[in-house]
Design a protein around this motif. Sequence first.
Motif, short mmCIF file in Angstrom:
data_model
loop_
_atom_site.label_atom_id
_atom_site.label_comp_id
_atom_site.label_asym_id
_atom_site.label_seq_id
_atom_site.Cartn_x
_atom_site.Cartn_y
_atom_site.Cartn_z
N VAL A 1 0.86 -0.92 -0.05
CA VAL A 1 0.01 0.04 0.11
C VAL A 1 0.95 1.06 -0.06
CG1 VAL A 1 -1.73 1.11 1.39
CG2 VAL A 1 -1.93 -1.13 1.29
N SER A 2 0.46 2.20 -0.99
CA SER A 2 1.16 3.38 -0.97
C SER A 2 0.65 4.63 0.02
CB SER A 2 1.53 4.04 -2.32
OG SER A 2 0.35 4.28 -2.99
N VAL A 3 1.59 5.52 -0.14
CA VAL A 3 0.88 6.91 0.44
C VAL A 3 -0.18 7.41 -0.28
CG1 VAL A 3 1.25 9.06 1.56
CG2 VAL A 3 2.76 7.23 2.32
N ALA A 4 0.22 7.45 -1.59
CA ALA A 4 -0.75 7.93 -2.64
C ALA A 4 -2.24 7.22 -2.70
CB ALA A 4 -0.21 7.99 -3.96
N GLN A 5 -2.02 5.84 -2.41
CA GLN A 5 -3.25 4.86 -2.49
C GLN A 5 -4.20 5.39 -1.24
OE1 GLN A 5 -1.57 1.13 -2.53
NE2 GLN A 5 -2.16 0.93 -4.86
N VAL A 6 -3.62 5.41 0.06
CA VAL A 6 -4.55 6.05 1.14
C VAL A 6 -4.97 7.36 0.88
CG1 VAL A 6 -4.20 6.37 3.67
CG2 VAL A 6 -2.93 4.54 2.54
N ALA A 7 -4.27 8.45 0.29
CA ALA A 7 -4.74 9.65 0.13
C ALA A 7 -5.98 9.64 -0.78
CB ALA A 7 -3.70 10.45 -0.41
N ARG A 8 -5.88 8.96 -1.85
CA ARG A 8 -6.88 8.74 -2.82
C ARG A 8 -8.02 8.22 -1.80
NH1 ARG A 8 -2.97 7.48 -6.75
NH2 ARG A 8 -3.43 5.36 -6.36
N ARG A 9 -7.94 7.16 -1.25
CA ARG A 9 -9.29 6.48 -0.33
C ARG A 9 -10.00 7.72 0.28
NH1 ARG A 9 -6.51 2.37 2.77
NH2 ARG A 9 -6.11 1.32 0.89
N TYR A 10 -9.12 8.65 0.85
CA TYR A 10 -9.72 9.74 1.73
C TYR A 10 -9.80 11.02 0.96
CZ TYR A 10 -9.40 6.54 5.61
OH TYR A 10 -9.49 5.39 6.41
N ALA A 11 -9.64 10.90 -0.43
CA ALA A 11 -9.82 12.31 -1.06
C ALA A 11 -9.07 13.43 -0.42
CB ALA A 11 -11.10 12.70 -1.30
N MET A 12 -7.78 12.94 -0.34
CA MET A 12 -6.93 14.04 0.25
C MET A 12 -5.52 14.18 -0.40
SD MET A 12 -5.98 12.25 3.78
CE MET A 12 -5.34 13.31 4.74
N ASN A 13 -4.63 14.92 -0.18
CA ASN A 13 -3.53 15.07 -0.77
C ASN A 13 -2.54 14.52 0.11
OD1 ASN A 13 -0.92 16.10 -1.49
ND2 ASN A 13 -1.69 18.13 -2.24
N ALA A 14 -1.64 13.73 -0.71
CA ALA A 14 -0.57 12.77 -0.07
C ALA A 14 0.34 13.45 0.78
CB ALA A 14 0.17 11.85 -0.97
N ASN A 15 0.59 14.70 0.46
CA ASN A 15 1.58 15.42 1.26
C ASN A 15 1.16 15.75 2.70
OD1 ASN A 15 3.44 15.70 -0.76
ND2 ASN A 15 2.35 17.64 -1.65
N LEU A 16 -0.29 15.63 3.06
CA LEU A 16 -0.75 15.92 4.00
C LEU A 16 -0.22 14.57 5.01
CD1 LEU A 16 -2.01 17.61 6.28
CD2 LEU A 16 -4.31 16.67 5.30
N ILE A 17 -0.58 13.43 4.61
CA ILE A 17 -0.14 12.35 5.21
C ILE A 17 1.24 11.95 5.55
CG2 ILE A 17 0.05 9.79 5.10
CD1 ILE A 17 -2.71 9.97 3.43
N PHE A 18 2.07 12.90 4.38
CA PHE A 18 3.70 12.49 4.63
C PHE A 18 3.82 13.60 5.78
CE2 PHE A 18 4.26 11.00 0.27
CZ PHE A 18 4.90 9.77 0.54
N LYS A 19 3.31 14.60 5.97
CA LYS A 19 3.54 15.66 7.16
C LYS A 19 2.96 14.93 8.45
CE LYS A 19 1.77 20.12 8.90
NZ LYS A 19 1.02 21.03 8.70
N TRP A 20 1.92 14.30 8.52
CA TRP A 20 1.46 13.47 9.87
C TRP A 20 2.45 12.51 10.11
CZ3 TRP A 20 -4.39 12.56 7.97
CH2 TRP A 20 -4.94 13.98 8.36
#
Length: 121
Positions: A26-45
């Motif tokens: 599972v990539s960060v981009a896949q998780v970001a798409r699942r929640y309709a959000m930008n992957a950069n926000l997940i990287f920040k978290w």
Amino acid sequence: MARRTKRLWTDEEKRSICLQTTAPGVSVAQVARRYAMNANLIFKWLRDTRYAPGPPGEPEASCFLPVEIVDLVPGAVQDRAVDTASAAGTLEIDIAGGHRLRIKGVYDPEALARLIRGLSV
């Protein structure tokens, strides 16, 4: 044009989303798409220790313990038979859980850190 509203995520939601990025394949981009959000926000978290999942067996969050440095009163040491190893000094640590460590002489800092982590849980 529709106006965007800022989504507010709870700490538990952030931890859950960050934990999903650790699943195999599972990539960060896949998780970001699942929640309709930008992957950069997940990287920040993921950079924030409050939300980033740690390695298995490690405590989830780091904490600082209070430290008090006190001078040893002359005559307070009851054991006057001191060998050369203990001549290096005495280290006394009071841990929040009511434990007290007293180390005399030379010690391994890594082993001491593991012991304190184990007693702090």
